[in-house]
Motif scaffolding. Structure first.
Motif, PDB file in Angstrom:
ATOM      1  N   PRO A 616       0.829  -1.222   0.000  1.00  0.00           N
ATOM      2  CA  PRO A 616       0.000   0.000   0.000  1.00  0.00           C
ATOM      3  C   PRO A 616       0.857   1.263   0.000  1.00  0.00           C
ATOM      4  CG  PRO A 616      -0.022  -1.055   2.150  1.00  0.00           C
ATOM      5  CD  PRO A 616       0.669  -2.013   1.234  1.00  0.00           C
ATOM      6  N   PRO A 617       0.365   2.339  -0.613  1.00  0.00           N
ATOM      7  CA  PRO A 617       1.082   3.628  -0.562  1.00  0.00           C
ATOM      8  C   PRO A 617       1.182   4.126   0.872  1.00  0.00           C
ATOM      9  CG  PRO A 617      -0.564   3.620  -2.303  1.00  0.00           C
ATOM     10  CD  PRO A 617      -0.813   2.401  -1.474  1.00  0.00           C
ATOM     11  N   THR A 618       2.128   5.052   1.090  1.00  0.00           N
ATOM     12  CA  THR A 618       2.358   5.597   2.435  1.00  0.00           C
ATOM     13  C   THR A 618       2.463   7.114   2.370  1.00  0.00           C
ATOM     14  OG1 THR A 618       4.750   5.323   2.169  1.00  0.00           O
ATOM     15  CG2 THR A 618       3.539   3.495   3.178  1.00  0.00           C
ATOM     16  N   ASP A 619       2.509   7.728   3.575  1.00  0.00           N
ATOM     17  CA  ASP A 619       2.774   9.163   3.740  1.00  0.00           C
ATOM     18  C   ASP A 619       1.817  10.029   2.924  1.00  0.00           C
ATOM     19  OD1 ASP A 619       4.827   8.452   5.404  1.00  0.00           O
ATOM     20  OD2 ASP A 619       6.357   8.592   3.845  1.00  0.00           O
ATOM     21  N   LEU A 620       0.498   9.838   3.097  1.00  0.00           N
ATOM     22  CA  LEU A 620      -0.478  10.685   2.409  1.00  0.00           C
ATOM     23  C   LEU A 620      -0.445  12.086   3.015  1.00  0.00           C
ATOM     24  CD1 LEU A 620      -1.432   7.848   1.530  1.00  0.00           C
ATOM     25  CD2 LEU A 620      -3.777   8.714   1.627  1.00  0.00           C
ATOM     26  N   GLU A 621      -0.439  13.107   2.141  1.00  0.00           N
ATOM     27  CA  GLU A 621      -0.351  14.498   2.591  1.00  0.00           C
ATOM     28  C   GLU A 621      -1.302  15.356   1.776  1.00  0.00           C
ATOM     29  OE1 GLU A 621       3.010  18.033   3.208  1.00  0.00           O
ATOM     30  OE2 GLU A 621       3.559  16.107   2.314  1.00  0.00           O
ATOM     31  N   LEU A 622      -2.015  16.267   2.449  1.00  0.00           N
ATOM     32  CA  LEU A 622      -2.951  17.194   1.807  1.00  0.00           C
ATOM     33  C   LEU A 622      -2.340  18.580   1.775  1.00  0.00           C
ATOM     34  CD1 LEU A 622      -6.311  16.064   3.465  1.00  0.00           C
ATOM     35  CD2 LEU A 622      -5.440  15.435   1.217  1.00  0.00           C
ATOM     36  N   THR A 623      -2.299  19.188   0.587  1.00  0.00           N
ATOM     37  CA  THR A 623      -1.758  20.542   0.427  1.00  0.00           C
ATOM     38  C   THR A 623      -2.661  21.341  -0.504  1.00  0.00           C
ATOM     39  OG1 THR A 623      -0.374  19.781  -1.406  1.00  0.00           O
ATOM     40  CG2 THR A 623       0.619  19.786   0.796  1.00  0.00           C
ATOM     41  N   ASP A 624      -2.368  22.647  -0.604  1.00  0.00           N
ATOM     42  CA  ASP A 624      -3.118  23.556  -1.486  1.00  0.00           C
ATOM     43  C   ASP A 624      -4.627  23.412  -1.284  1.00  0.00           C
ATOM     44  OD1 ASP A 624      -3.534  25.521  -3.320  1.00  0.00           O
ATOM     45  OD2 ASP A 624      -3.182  24.259  -5.090  1.00  0.00           O
ATOM     46  N   LYS A 625      -5.065  23.562  -0.063  1.00  0.00           N
ATOM     47  CA  LYS A 625      -6.471  23.355   0.297  1.00  0.00           C
ATOM     48  C   LYS A 625      -7.309  24.549  -0.163  1.00  0.00           C
ATOM     49  CE  LYS A 625      -5.102  20.690   4.390  1.00  0.00           C
ATOM     50  NZ  LYS A 625      -5.160  20.595   5.864  1.00  0.00           N
ATOM     51  N   LYS A 626      -8.367  24.260  -0.928  1.00  0.00           N
ATOM     52  CA  LYS A 626      -9.308  25.276  -1.407  1.00  0.00           C
ATOM     53  C   LYS A 626     -10.726  24.817  -1.117  1.00  0.00           C
ATOM     54  CE  LYS A 626      -6.232  26.810  -5.103  1.00  0.00           C
ATOM     55  NZ  LYS A 626      -6.051  27.006  -6.574  1.00  0.00           N
ATOM     56  N   LYS A 627     -11.705  25.670  -1.477  1.00  0.00           N
ATOM     57  CA  LYS A 627     -13.098  25.361  -1.149  1.00  0.00           C
ATOM     58  C   LYS A 627     -13.577  24.081  -1.818  1.00  0.00           C
ATOM     59  CE  LYS A 627     -14.881  29.957  -0.051  1.00  0.00           C
ATOM     60  NZ  LYS A 627     -15.913  30.984  -0.380  1.00  0.00           N
ATOM     61  N   LYS A 628     -13.179  23.901  -3.074  1.00  0.00           N
ATOM     62  CA  LYS A 628     -13.702  22.748  -3.798  1.00  0.00           C
ATOM     63  C   LYS A 628     -12.595  21.890  -4.385  1.00  0.00           C
ATOM     64  CE  LYS A 628     -18.277  24.477  -5.039  1.00  0.00           C
ATOM     65  NZ  LYS A 628     -19.275  24.633  -6.112  1.00  0.00           N
ATOM     66  N   SER A 629     -11.386  21.982  -3.839  1.00  0.00           N
ATOM     67  CA  SER A 629     -10.315  21.119  -4.330  1.00  0.00           C
ATOM     68  C   SER A 629      -9.227  21.039  -3.278  1.00  0.00           C
ATOM     69  CB  SER A 629      -9.731  21.657  -5.651  1.00  0.00           C
ATOM     70  OG  SER A 629      -9.063  22.885  -5.438  1.00  0.00           O
ATOM     71  N   LEU A 676      -7.783  16.865  -6.389  1.00  0.00           N
ATOM     72  CA  LEU A 676      -9.074  16.215  -6.222  1.00  0.00           C
ATOM     73  C   LEU A 676     -10.177  17.269  -6.192  1.00  0.00           C
ATOM     74  CD1 LEU A 676      -8.100  13.676  -3.422  1.00  0.00           C
ATOM     75  CD2 LEU A 676      -8.088  13.317  -5.894  1.00  0.00           C
ATOM     76  N   LYS A 677     -11.188  17.084  -7.037  1.00  0.00           N
ATOM     77  CA  LYS A 677     -12.358  17.949  -6.999  1.00  0.00           C
ATOM     78  C   LYS A 677     -13.271  17.510  -5.862  1.00  0.00           C
ATOM     79  CE  LYS A 677     -12.401  19.085 -11.925  1.00  0.00           C
ATOM     80  NZ  LYS A 677     -13.197  19.064 -13.189  1.00  0.00           N
ATOM     81  N   LEU A 678     -13.688  18.453  -5.052  1.00  0.00           N
ATOM     82  CA  LEU A 678     -14.458  18.148  -3.866  1.00  0.00           C
ATOM     83  C   LEU A 678     -15.826  18.795  -3.934  1.00  0.00           C
ATOM     84  CD1 LEU A 678     -11.657  18.731  -1.204  1.00  0.00           C
ATOM     85  CD2 LEU A 678     -12.185  16.640  -2.467  1.00  0.00           C
ATOM     86  N   SER A 679     -16.722  18.274  -3.112  1.00  0.00           N
ATOM     87  CA  SER A 679     -18.074  18.820  -2.983  1.00  0.00           C
ATOM     88  C   SER A 679     -18.179  19.582  -1.677  1.00  0.00           C
ATOM     89  CB  SER A 679     -19.110  17.697  -3.016  1.00  0.00           C
ATOM     90  OG  SER A 679     -19.084  17.029  -4.247  1.00  0.00           O
ATOM     91  N   PRO A 680     -19.045  20.589  -1.639  1.00  0.00           N
ATOM     92  CA  PRO A 680     -19.235  21.326  -0.393  1.00  0.00           C
ATOM     93  C   PRO A 680     -19.875  20.449   0.678  1.00  0.00           C
ATOM     94  CG  PRO A 680     -20.069  22.567  -2.270  1.00  0.00           C
ATOM     95  CD  PRO A 680     -19.792  21.186  -2.749  1.00  0.00           C
ATOM     96  N   TYR A 681     -19.647  20.829   1.920  1.00  0.00           N
ATOM     97  CA  TYR A 681     -20.325  20.256   3.074  1.00  0.00           C
ATOM     98  C   TYR A 681     -20.044  18.761   3.209  1.00  0.00           C
ATOM     99  CZ  TYR A 681     -23.989  19.923   6.641  1.00  0.00           C
ATOM    100  OH  TYR A 681     -24.677  19.731   7.825  1.00  0.00           O
ATOM    101  N   VAL A 682     -18.744  18.410   3.124  1.00  0.00           N
ATOM    102  CA  VAL A 682     -18.323  17.020   3.282  1.00  0.00           C
ATOM    103  C   VAL A 682     -17.092  17.004   4.177  1.00  0.00           C
ATOM    104  CG1 VAL A 682     -17.507  14.931   2.129  1.00  0.00           C
ATOM    105  CG2 VAL A 682     -19.214  16.376   1.011  1.00  0.00           C
ATOM    106  N   HIS A 683     -17.009  16.037   5.074  1.00  0.00           N
ATOM    107  CA  HIS A 683     -15.839  15.827   5.912  1.00  0.00           C
ATOM    108  C   HIS A 683     -15.032  14.686   5.290  1.00  0.00           C
ATOM    109  CE1 HIS A 683     -17.926  17.718   9.680  1.00  0.00           C
ATOM    110  NE2 HIS A 683     -17.830  18.541   8.654  1.00  0.00           N
ATOM    111  N   TYR A 684     -14.017  15.059   4.506  1.00  0.00           N
ATOM    112  CA  TYR A 684     -13.269  14.091   3.696  1.00  0.00           C
ATOM    113  C   TYR A 684     -12.123  13.461   4.486  1.00  0.00           C
ATOM    114  CZ  TYR A 684     -15.425  15.552  -0.732  1.00  0.00           C
ATOM    115  OH  TYR A 684     -16.293  15.797  -1.753  1.00  0.00           O
TER     116      TYR A 684
END
Length: 1169
Positions: A616-629, A676-684
């Motif tokens: 399995p992949p490792t070290d998942l990281e979230l960057t460049d956080k925006k309203k819908k991505s 990743l394209k995201l939808s509003p009002y979701v806890h991802y």
């Protein structure tokens, strides 16, 4: 006080009559009822004809009249105005006169001899979209940092326009917490920046009714940067002062705004001083500057405070909201009453409002205080009590409830009828249900007094009561879990004081459809065949359909897929055949399904390097956080000798579906980061899986949670449909949005509808937690335009697309006319009719049904027949053929039209006669008397005479011992004959007879029989005596002696000349081509057909008895020694038989050595005799 108590008791007794109020069938007398009318505030498009609706029903059908501005509106004096036939709807042609000439307040009246109904007041106004007044707007020059207001001031239109700001390129001007539009359309800047300088601030006004857009002159703004402006605390630009007030009506939308200026830009917030904001009905728009509360109620009254703050200070403004209410129904509008003479009833007009509304009653459109007195009627504020009503008291009562903010007007009739009970459910209807399902059996009824419904099953020994039965108020009988023992005949009895009516229906309980042997998981090598089993058990009386799917889609169009009765076979399997296979089996009542997976492997796996799934992949990281991505990055795991082909990214929504992982997207195996394209009002929460040729890895460890902010919906429900379940309703249904699609809390659906080509205004209602809405009181089967828009606490979804549907169907109201039959021949007729008009079909035309039955045969000997047959002709037909008729018969028939609801009334029954045809086969043919030269035959006439029998034809011919037929003799017989004797026949001869009947149309099929004459006694005695004659005995003895001599000669010749070694071998090995006489029974052996003309082996004597000395047996040369010598299968040399020269073979080949057969001799003797 006592009188009040009695009235209260009476009210309690008769309130049940309200609950069970009935819909009066249209074939019974009844006052008018308004079924459709235009809205109270009716804004019309000046470019289109004005249509003011007023539809009503009643018996007799009502007549219509109108008032305009309270004065009788004489339609005949207005050439541009017409009233539709059988309707009160007005159509105004505006092609020759302007629409504003017909503005005013209209009211429709529908009346018949039983009463008068009136519509509400319809205020007709022409929509207006005036132009902006021409003005020259000077450029606005301001210092950077100050506040600014750009006025819009649109022209007053009807209805008011929708305001928006755009530039010269028709692009909306960007708005923010610093720049926003107010409720009146002005554009506010809390502080201006250098970037606000432009010369194309344009205010647009869109007038929705006419779909026109008007444009204000562009405004130029120049922002200077000369003297810097100091930062400052907020102040309100709108509203002004510390407080203000606002009034809103119940059920409407409350919108409040606070726009503040300041530097830096202030932030806005809202609170309710006297309580909490209603979370599900509240939304904040335009960057918190607008507060919107939908569907306002009295609890929303109070003080609301908006607060503007920046780092230099805070400012407040309080808005005092008062809620008023136009009248609204508390328990619904008054309901129609159907009473029998002497019964009691009550009309209730219960409404509320703020201020309290005034209730006024009218009868047949006349104020009740001015109406004729009626001792059976008593008015008590919002209630009218009727006691001991009498025939002739039928009327329509109007209830008008009003205050300063509006009014309600309702019609409710009191119909005094004496009507025996009747059942409206079709007779002999068959209900079919699956065992263990819920069964509902209808018994719709009507009567006055209201009928009481009782149910019986099979024999009427006792009424149904208690478990397992549930009895509904509308007469429906429910069996919650139906079993086979519940099947049978059910009788519904409707009873009132005037009569009893019973109706029979039938309940059939069917066995469920079940897959008893399900398909199982299969792993098969490529190129092999595989079979999936799917054995089904179902009710044998239902038609079973079975289909197969691959990965939830139809099977490939490939001959390798063979669908059997209970199996699926795939030959020459390939890798593409792998997947999930589903067997779906269904009947008209239920269905079942089962699935199994097919895995295809290599036919000969090659031993090679060990391949495994990746780590399995490792070290998942979230960057460049925006309203819908958001950007997701990871590190791949070990590939294990198989390159990673792709990564699967999954997410968990812990707000809506905690614990459930969903596929989001796939990326190539060379990628380790993606947006990743995201939808509003979701806890991802995200995780990643790697995939190679072996399969998917285990999921990675989850990422950190990322919460997106709520927003207005960005899509609307799909699958919007409109249909009717009753003749006066419209069911609007849609596919709901998922929680992911809702984009925020408080998801609701704004349902909109209007009658196509009739109404311009949309009727709207907002609902939640449902997928359908029922519109009641619609006209029967009319087209509607539909829209469903998603809304939530943060705004509305996009403008929805228009769908189309129809309101409910009703049974056709008319039967086909001009029904007639044309007889084409004795078994075929053609029925013609005039199609029923579309207006009277009242639904989707399905076709026509011809009911026909054979009344009787025109022949006195044939019985009557009353079996009814039905032929269905789909589509808009005007004729049809009736095949398979009986000849020479009287038929009756009628024609009915049917739609999706059912069949209409039958046409008047017509009759026709079929002409004569050929008769059927005679019933019997027997031989009753046999003699040596004559036979007597008897027969019975045909069962199906198909006309008048004119005679019979008898044909006969002899048949010999080899079944060959001799010459035919023909005999014509009279119609009244039933037997005949045939003389001069041959003795001891078999005859075949054929007999058929005839009418004027020809001969029918023949019946056949066989019989033989008996043998003559003299001939029989001669045949017996010949065996006892002396000459015959002597002849037989001579023949036997001759045969014996021949056998002795053959035996002697067979045993001559055994001098050579070959003869010894011959003695040791019997020649297979010669079979001697058997010792045990003295019979001959078998001779092969191909040896019939060869000499006997070992014989040197020709068949003529002479000895050929030239053919010496002393030399082996003649046998071809060293030449073509051969051996038998046992190894013996046979050259002495088959190795001779060709000349020798030819010389002997044509001489026969066959001995005379005793059997042939006997046959010759028989021929001689």
């Amino acid at each position: 006080m006592m009188e009040r108590r009695m009235e209260a008791a009476l009210l309690a007794l008769i309130v049940g009559h309200l609950v069970t109020a009935l819909e009066v069938p249209l074939d019974l007398p009844q006052p008018p009822t308004i079924t459709h009318q235009s809205p109270k505030d009716y804004i019309v498009d000046p470019r289109e004809n004005i249509i003011i609706h007023c539809e009503a029903k009643g018996k007799p059908h009502p007549s219509f009249s109108w008032t305009r501005n309270g004065i009788h509106f004489d339609i005949d004096s207005y050439p541009n105005v017409v009233m539709r036939p059988h309707s009160g709807t007005l159509v105004v042609d505006i092609s020759r006169e302007k629409a504003d000439h017909y503005e005013g307040e209209y009211q429709c009246t529908a009346r018949n001899k039983h009463g008068t109904a009136i519509s509400h007041n319809i205020v007709v106004r022409q929509s207006r979209s005036p132009l902006w007044s021409k003005e020259k707007i000077k450029p606005i020059i301001v210092q950077e940092g100050v506040s600014l207001v750009l006025p819009c001031r649109p022209p007053a239109g009807l209805p008011p326009p929708i305001i928006f700001w755009m530039d010269n390129n028709f692009q909306r001007l960007p708005q923010s917490s610093r720049v926003s539009q107010s409720l009146n359309g002005d554009l506010y800047f809390s502080n201006v920046l250098q970037e606000d300088s432009r010369n194309d601030y344009i205010c647009y006004a869109r007038f929705p009714h006419t779909q026109t857009i008007q444009q204000k002159q562009p405004i130029t703004v120049r922002v200077l940067n000369q003297d810097p402006v100091d930062e400052r605390k907020p102040t309100f630009l709108i509203p002004s002062g510390p407080s203000s007030s606002k009034m809103v009506l119940r059920g409407q939308v409350l919108e409040m705004e606070c726009i503040a200026e300041g530097l830096p830009t202030p932030e806005l917030s809202w609170t309710k001083v006297s309580g909490d904001l209603p979370a599900k009905r509240t939304s904040f728009l335009h960057y918190q500057k607008w507060l919107r509360i939908v569907n306002v109620s009295e609890s929303d009254a109070g003080d609301y405070r908006c607060t503007a703050r920046n780092r230099h200070g805070t400012v407040h403004h309080t808005i005092h909201v008062t809620v008023k209410a136009a009248p609204y129904w508390i328990s619904g509008a008054p309901r129609n009453l159907v009473l029998a003479p002497g019964e009691n009833g009550v009309l209730t007009c219960r409404a509320s409002g703020t201020p309290k509304p005034l209730v006024m009653w009218a009868m047949n459109g006349i104020p009740i205080e001015n109406s004729p007195k009626d001792v059976s009627r008593k008015v008590e504020d919002d209630t009218i009590i009727f006691t001991d009503v009498q025939t002739g008291s039928s009327a329509v009562y109007q209830c008008n409830v009003s205050n300063e903010y509006g009014y309600l007007l309702a019609n409710a009739f009191v119909n005094v009828l004496s009507e025996p009970a009747r059942v409206l459910t079709p007779a002999n209807k068959v209900y079919q249900f699956i065992r263990n399902s819920r069964a509902l059996i209808d018994c719709a009824s009507f009567g006055s007094p209201i009928p009481k419904i009782t149910w019986f099953k099979d024999s009427r020994s006792s009424t149904l009561d208690g478990e397992p039965y549930i009895f509904h108020d509308n007469g429906t009988l429910e069996i919650p879990i139906v079993q086979a023992r519940n099947g049978g005949k059910y009788t519904c009895v409707a009873r009132n004081t005037l009569g009893i009516y019973e109706n029979h229906v039938y309940l059939e309980v069917k066995e469920p459809t079940r897959i008893v042997k399900q398909p199982e998981y299969k792993m098969v090598q490529r190129g092999r065949s595989v079979v999936f089993q799917c054995k089904v058990k179902h009710d044998p009386s239902l038609i079973l359909n079975t289909m197969w799917l691959k990965d939830d889609e139809e099977l490939p169009d490939d001959d390798r897929f063979i669908v059997g009765y209970d199996s699926l076979t795939i030959t020459d399997v390939t890798e593409s055949d792998a997947g999930m296979y589903t067997c779906i089996t269904n009947t008209s009542l239920d269905h079942d399904s089962a699935s199994a997976e097919l895995t295809v492997v290599e036919a000969t796996p090659k031993p090679a390097v060990v391949y495994e799934k990746p780590d399995p992949p490792t070290d998942l990281e979230l960057t460049d956080k925006k309203k819908k991505s958001v950007q997701l990055t990871w590190i791949p795991g070990d590939e294990h000798n198989s390159p990673i082909q792709k990564f699967l990214i999954q997410y968990e929504d812990s707000l809506h579906h905690r614990g459930h992982w969903h596929n989001l997207t796939e990326v190539p195996g060379t990628t380790t980061t993606t947006y990743l394209k995201l939808s509003p009002y979701v806890h991802y929460t995200f995780r990643v899986l790697a995939y190679n040729d072996v399969g998917f890895s285990r999921p990675s460890a989850p990422s950190r949670m990322y919460k997106t902010e709520p927003a207005a919906p960005d899509e609307n429900p799909a699958g919007v449909k409109g249909f009717g379940t009753e003749h006066d309703n419209l069911v609007i249904s849609w596919k709901p949005l998922t929680s992911l699609q809702s984009n925020g809390p408080g998801l609701q659906y704004r349902v909109m509808w209007r009658q196509k080509a009739v109404e311009n205004q949309w009727t709207k209602v907002t609902v939640a937690n449902t997928t359908k809405f029922v519109v009641s009181g619609t006209p029967t089967f009319v087209p509607y335009e539909l829209k469903v828009q998603a809304v939530n606490d943060h705004g509305d979804g996009p403008e929805p697309a228009i769908a189309h549907g129809f309101s409910g169907e009703d049974l056709p109201a008319a039967a086909p006319e001009n029904v007639q039959a044309v007889v084409l021949n004795s078994t075929l007729a053609e029925v013609h009719w005039d199609p029923v008009s579309h207006r009277l079909i009242r639904g989707h035309l399905k076709g026509y049904k011809v009911y026909y039955w054979r009344e009787r045969s025109l022949h006195k000997h044939n019985p009557h027949h009353m079996e009814k047959l039905i032929l269905t002709f789909s589509g808009n037909r005007s004729h049809g053929l009736l095949p398979g008729l009986h000849s020479f018969s009287l038929y009756s028939f009628n024609v009915r039209v049917y739609n999706g609801k059912g069949e209409g009334p039958p046409s008047p029954t017509q009759q026709f006669e079929t002409p004569e045809g050929v008769p059927g086969i005679p019933t019997s043919l027997v031989v009753t008397n046999s003699n040596s030269d004559s036979l007597t035959l008897e027969w019975s006439p045909p069962h199906d005479r198909n006309g008048h029998i004119t005679g019979y034809t008898l044909k006969y011919q002899p048949v010999n011992s080899s079944n060959e037929l001799g010459p035919v003799e023909e005999l014509a017989l009279l119609a009244n004959e039933t037997s005949v004797t045939l003389p001069n026949l041959k003795y001891s001869t078999r005859y075949k007879f054929y007999l058929n009947a005839k009418t004027v149309r020809g001969a029918g099929p023949a019946i056949s029989q066989e019989a033989s004459t008996i043998m003559d006694k003299a001939v029989a005695s001669r045949q017996v005596d010949i065996a006892t004659q002396g000459w015959f005995i002597g002849l037989m003895c001579a023949i036997a002696l001759l045969i014996l001599i021949l056998l002795i000669i053959c035996f002697i010749q067979r045993n001559k000349g055994g001098k050579y070694p070959v003869k010894e071998k011959e003695d040791a090995h019997t020649d297979p081509e010669f079979q001697p006489m058997k010792e045990d029974d003295c019979t001959f052996g078998e001779y092969s057909d191909n040896e019939d003309h060869k000499p006997l082996k070992g014989s040197r004597t020709p068949s003529n008895g002479t000895v050929k000395r030239d053919d010496s047996d002393d030399s082996l040369v003649d046998y071809g020694e060293g030449g073509d010598g051969q051996f038998n299968e046992d190894g013996s040399f046979i050259g002495q038989y088959s190795g001779k020269s060709s000349s020798r073979d030819n010389a002997e080949g044509h001489e026969s050595s066959e001995a005379p057969s005793p059997i042939n001799a006997m046959n010759s003797l028989n021929s001689f005799v």
